[in-house]
Design an enzyme around this catalytic site. Sequence first.
Site, PDB file in Angstrom:
ATOM      1  NE  ARG A   1      -7.495 -14.469   2.930  1.00 58.17           N
ATOM      2  CZ  ARG A   1      -7.913 -13.328   1.840  1.00 58.17           C
ATOM      3  NH1 ARG A   1      -7.496 -13.571   0.701  1.00 58.17           N
ATOM      4  NH2 ARG A   1      -8.589 -12.414   2.467  1.00 58.17           N
TER       5      ARG A   1
ATOM      6  CD  GLN B   1      -9.874  -0.661   2.818  1.00 60.67           C
ATOM      7  OE1 GLN B   1      -9.139  -0.857   1.956  1.00 60.67           O
ATOM      8  NE2 GLN B   1      -9.496   0.049   4.157  1.00 60.67           N
TER       9      GLN B   1
ATOM     10  CG  HIS C   1     -11.962  -4.375  -0.988  1.00 58.97           C
ATOM     11  ND1 HIS C   1     -10.906  -3.904  -0.047  1.00 58.97           N
ATOM     12  CD2 HIS C   1     -12.229  -3.293  -1.615  1.00 58.97           C
ATOM     13  CE1 HIS C   1     -10.530  -2.631  -0.568  1.00 58.97           C
ATOM     14  NE2 HIS C   1     -11.241  -2.302  -1.422  1.00 58.97           N
TER      15      HIS C   1
ATOM     16  CB  CYS D   1     -20.690 -18.801 -12.063  1.00 57.02           C
ATOM     17  SG  CYS D   1     -20.043 -19.269 -13.673  1.00 57.02           S
TER      18      CYS D   1
ATOM     19  N   GLY E   1      -7.224   0.666  11.727  1.00 60.20           N
ATOM     20  CA  GLY E   1      -6.456  -0.823  10.923  1.00 60.20           C
ATOM     21  C   GLY E   1      -6.615  -0.600   9.242  1.00 60.20           C
TER      22      GLY E   1
END
Length: 266
Positions: free
Chosen positions: A80, A117, A135, A143, A209
Amino acid sequence: MTDTTLPGLEPAQSRRLLEVARAARRVTVLTGAGMSAESGVPTFRVAQSGLWERFDPTMLATPEAWEADREFVWAWYAWRVGLVRGVEPNAGHLALARWAEVPWPDGGRRQLRIVTQNVDDLHERAGSQVLAHLHGSLTAFRCEACESPYDGAIDVPAEPVERLPPPRCASCGEAVRPGVVWFGEMLPEGAFDVAADAVFDSDLVLVVGTSGLVYPAAGLPDLARGHGVAVVELNPERTEVSERVDIAWRQTAAGGLPALVAALET
Ligand code: BJW
């Protein structure tokens, strides 16, 4: 000022939206995966393609999936990262950046805040500042154990691969994880409060959206309406929030936002 009819809205609704948008000095735009769909970033709740087609992304975006198989989940995120690097902001992202520059009728500046988001950086690459990434961010690696940020190189395969070992933390040697928020995890510190404050302090909230299924982000439109703020949804499909908005505009981000901003510029 001309009386434009926005694509996908009845003339009366179009007039109403333009009236609210012209009068709005403080605008908050809440964006979800559909914002980036026309850039070529798949939304969450559509079937994935290729290697990932057998997997539900909402099952991969969990601490449980990570615990069960870090190499599999890391390979999905690495793919991604490459996907997002290879796409461009669409006309909707660019229109939002322009909207912030449309002067207020008395000559002052309009405040346009973006709360997203999305974990991509397409708003920023379009020239917008993002108030909150609820998000997290696809590239803010850290880590998993000591939480040190990781800014080393990431191996981004040209083709999707099923497994890829995550890098190790330079401080403690544990696995590096994506800097995103998985289900059951807390949002980045302060991010929701900043978003809620922006919504309360708005004349217009535009929801673009998002399926409105994931909380606490999905609660922001209701918070706005409860505060007497006008809420407009821009989405080609009906969603969980559609019944509770002032105007549901059935149009895509790249189709609707440039038309809206062009009308505000005239
Ligand atoms: C277009 C278009 C075009 C297509 N133009 N539009 C209250 C009630 C019930 C449950 C909960 C609750 N509070 C918290 C929860 C639990 C949970 C939750 O919400 N679960 C629900 C599924 C029920 N929430 C959480 O766990 C959150 N944390 C939290 O609340 O912490 C406090 C807490 C901790 C512990 C216990 C309890 C509370 C964290 C949520 C994290 C979400 N993470 C993900 C993954 C991010 C990483 C990654 O990218 O891999 O975020 S999941 C995924 O969903 C991603 C998205 O940001 C998010 C929202 O998806 P979005 O953007 O709406 O996308 P889609 O695909 O669903 O919809 C796309 C839309 O676009 C569609 O409507 C299309 O029609 C439209 N569209 N083309 C415009 N061209």
